[in-house]
Enzyme design. Structure first.
Site, mmCIF file in Angstrom:
data_model
loop_
_atom_site.group_PDB
_atom_site.id
_atom_site.type_symbol
_atom_site.label_atom_id
_atom_site.label_comp_id
_atom_site.label_asym_id
_atom_site.label_seq_id
_atom_site.Cartn_x
_atom_site.Cartn_y
_atom_site.Cartn_z
ATOM 1 N N CYS A 167 8.312 9.927 -0.271
ATOM 2 C CA CYS A 167 8.605 8.577 0.224
ATOM 3 C C CYS A 167 9.853 8.096 -0.488
ATOM 4 O O CYS A 167 9.839 7.924 -1.720
ATOM 5 C CB CYS A 167 7.444 7.626 -0.045
ATOM 6 N N THR A 176 14.352 2.646 5.398
ATOM 7 C CA THR A 176 13.666 1.371 5.605
ATOM 8 C C THR A 176 14.520 0.219 5.088
ATOM 9 O O THR A 176 15.448 0.417 4.288
ATOM 10 C CB THR A 176 12.323 1.333 4.857
ATOM 11 N N LYS A 224 4.780 5.844 12.269
ATOM 12 C CA LYS A 224 3.575 5.400 11.546
ATOM 13 C C LYS A 224 2.445 5.053 12.508
ATOM 14 O O LYS A 224 1.272 5.167 12.151
ATOM 15 C CB LYS A 224 3.904 4.197 10.659
#
Length: 236
Positions: free
Chosen positions: A84, A127, A167
């Site tokens: 991540c 993100t 997601k």
């Protein structure tokens, strides 16, 4: 051979992808030549982007990362990896909590790979949390590379691909991805880093619109193989 621990769950698909890619990148003619791996897939870790954008109101995720990292260390893991990018905003906190294990830094490795590919401007597909914290910006600038953020409209598309599709378990429209890379092309990018592991689960070519695409998850997987002392496939 050293044991690998994967601090996972951010998200589960990306975690599974890292596990699979480490196996695929290991030159192992027998089972015994593969790396011992422990995967801690914990999807309860608070949303990384939410906290980084609103640290006063949204729960911090650092404590969960530290706890899981220490569990993996206690199980004998010598090398740890977090699939991540946004979580690496707290990588220094996790690394400082360890006694013997080494935490690999995915953004650092990806930036190094981008520098090998080109010295030109590098687009960051990530993100809002990763973009806002400037995580990749500082790392790329240390290597003399200009970081490029997508335009606001294109960044909205990136977030939609990550949250509304990957997601959520649905395939994003091909046109959405093409719009993002068209934006980077307009901004003069020579390379682009897939700086969110949710993007890594998509079938994105290594070159799009003349832009060399660096998948941070691929780079991390290769780093895991090397750090654990296994043989890395050169043709994978």
């Amino acid at each position: 051979m050293k044991k690998l621990g994967i601090i996972g769950g951010m998200g589960p698909k990306a975690t599974a992808q890292l596990f699979d890619r480490v196996i695929s990148l290991t030159d192992a003619p027998t089972d015994q030549d593969h790396i011992p791996i422990i995967v801690f897939d914990d999807p309860s870790i608070p949303d990384r982007t939410a906290h980084l954008l609103d640290p006063k109101e949204k729960p911090d995720f650092a404590a969960s990362l530290v706890k899981n990292a220490q569990v993996l260390e206690s199980l004998g893991c010598d090398v740890l990896a977090m699939p991540c990018n946004t979580a690496h905003g707290k990588a220094d906190v996790v690394a400082a909590s360890l006694t013997t294990a080494r935490l690999l830094h995915m953004p650092e490795s990806a930036a190094a790979e981008a520098a090998k590919a080109s010295s030109g401007p590098c687009g960051i597909l990530a993100t809002d949390g990763t973009i806002e914290t400037g995580l990749y910006d500082s790392i790329l600038e240390k290597r003399g590379i200009t970081p490029v953020h997508p335009s606001p409209a294109a960044q909205e598309s990136v977030m939609s691909i990550i949250y509304d599709h990957v997601k959520a378990g649905t395939e994003p429209p091909a046109a959405l991805l093409d719009e993002v890379f068209a934006d980077l092309e307009t901004l003069g990018c020579a390379t682009a880093i897939l700086g969110c592991t949710e993007l890594s689960v998509l079938d994105i070519p290594t070159e799009v619109r003349g832009i060399r695409v660096i998948d941070a998850l691929d780079v991390l997987a290769a780093a895991c193989v090397v750090a654990c002392g296994a043989r890395l496939k050169t043709d994978a």
